[in-house]
Design an enzyme around this catalytic site. Sequence first.
Site, mmCIF file in Angstrom:
data_model
loop_
_atom_site.group_PDB
_atom_site.id
_atom_site.type_symbol
_atom_site.label_atom_id
_atom_site.label_comp_id
_atom_site.label_asym_id
_atom_site.label_seq_id
_atom_site.Cartn_x
_atom_site.Cartn_y
_atom_site.Cartn_z
ATOM 1 N N ALA A 167 -5.737 -9.667 -15.113
ATOM 2 C CA ALA A 167 -6.218 -10.625 -14.251
ATOM 3 C C ALA A 167 -4.771 -11.216 -13.256
ATOM 4 C CB ALA A 167 -6.805 -11.736 -14.726
ATOM 5 N N CYS A 168 -3.628 -10.888 -14.046
ATOM 6 C CA CYS A 168 -2.182 -11.409 -13.593
ATOM 7 C C CYS A 168 -1.489 -10.277 -12.670
ATOM 8 C CB CYS A 168 -1.507 -11.661 -14.923
ATOM 9 S SG CYS A 168 0.297 -12.168 -14.203
ATOM 10 N N GLY A 169 -1.343 -10.750 -11.444
ATOM 11 C CA GLY A 169 -0.430 -9.840 -10.607
ATOM 12 C C GLY A 169 0.976 -9.658 -11.376
#
Length: 144
Positions: free
Chosen positions: A10-12
Site C-alpha cells: 500500500a506504500c508508494g
Amino acid sequence: MNIRIYHNPACGTSRNTLAMIRNAGIEPEIVDYIKNPISREELKSLIEKAGLRVRDAVRAKGDLYAELGLDNPALSDDELLDAMAANPKLINRPFVVTPDAVRLCRPSEVVLDILPAPQKGPFTKEDGEVVIDAQGKRVTSKGK
C-alpha cells in the site's frame, strides 16, 4: 542473489523500491510485514544493522502514531519497539537487506546504494520523477 524487502504494497515508496530492485534484474524475497508481522527481535536487528535509532524507524504519519502518544520523547526504545511489533503499520518502510547492507530505503533511491547489480534500464517513480535515465545514469533532483 539474496535480497529481502520488508514491503507494504500500500506504500508508494515501498512499491518504487521493489521496482528498482527488479529493474536491476533481481527478484527479491518479499516480506509483506503487514500480513505477516515480523518479530520484535527481528525488527530490532534490522534497525541496528541499518545504523538507525529506534525512533528513526517509527512511521510518524497517520492517526495511530498520535493516538498511541508515540511523539512523547520520554518513551524508551523498548516501548517504541513494542508499539511497532504490535502495530506493523508503525514501521517506517521499506527495509531492504542485501548481503552487504541493511537500509531503510526512504527515499526509495537509497536502495541503489546497496544493490549488488546496476539498473538494467531507465526508471521513473510512480509520481513521474526520473531516477535512472535512458543511458542508465542516476538522475539527481535539484534540492535533494
